[in-house]
Write an enzyme that holds these catalytic residues in place. Structure first.
Site: not given
Ligand code: SAM
Length: 204
Positions: A25, A51-54
């Protein structure tokens, strides 16, 4: 991140856990954000986007139930992180983004990582992929008021579509399956996404 934020919650699909562990990431965020890359938070990527959360990336991927013969449409390329995860699990990913700079940056990172089964497009993804065709899976990575009709048309019969659906600041992560031309929807959890700006999304 894998043990605490994914396996420690409800991410159980071994293939999803495997690719989440494989894709770095930190490659998808700026050098200032790098030390936060494995925190379970969205992070800024420019143009007011994130960027979206994992956990959300893993959860949406798991809901898609991908197989190696799937062709996937992704609306909202963003940093390309979700694209990379999808590309490792599917046959081909078609991804669309409204900001040219984000699309160019995502392409560069994916090329560097050797991800070569991705087609890119620029524009309003709520209108669907420009060529008339259908997809086995569709993922919308920005909030929509409802599933955009052109995307319902482009979802294949028995296909699966996942999106954050809702009018307000918080949405419902929703999974839909298409049978006899109609969507059967299920709300999974509450989430918070940036809005999809477009004809079947929100106004700027
Ligand atoms: N999944 C991405 C990642 O891993 O980096 C994050 C996506 S971000 C939450 C949502 C993205 O959707 C933004 O990059 C935004 O510019 C894009 N977007 C918003 N409206 C769009 C539209 N109509 N068509 C295509 N992309 C759109």
């Amino acid at each position: 991140m894998i043990e605490h934020d994914l396996r420690g919650r409800d991410i159980t699909d071994p293939e999803v856990l495997r690719v989440m562990a494989e894709i770095p990431r930190e490659e998808f965020v700026s050098s200032e954000q790098r030390e936060r890359a494995y925190f379970d938070h969205p992070l800024p990527i420019g143009a007011g986007q994130t960027i979206s959360q994992p956990y959300i990336v893993a959860s949406m991927t798991q809901l898609l139930r991908l197989t190696s013969d799937c062709e996937v449409l992704e609306v909202g390329t963003g940093s390309g992180y979700q694209t990379a995860i999808l590309a490792r699990l599917a046959k081909r990913v078609y991804t669309t983004e409204r900001f040219p700079d984000l699309s160019v940056a995502a392409r560069a990172v994916l090329r560097k990582l050797g991800v070569d089964n991705v087609e890119y497009d620029l524009g309003d993804g709520s209108l669907g992929w420009p060529a008339r065709r259908t997809f086995d899976r569709i993922i919308i990575t920005a909030a929509v008021p409802d599933f955009p009709p052109p995307l319902v048309t482009q979802l294949a019969e028995a296909g699966v579509m996942v999106a954050p659906v809702g009018q307000g600041d918080f949405q419902q992560l929703t999974v839909a399956e298409k049978y006899h031309g109609k969507l059967i929807e299920r709300q999974v959890s509450s989430c918070r996404f940036v809005k999809l700006i477009g004809e079947h999304g929100f106004r700027e």
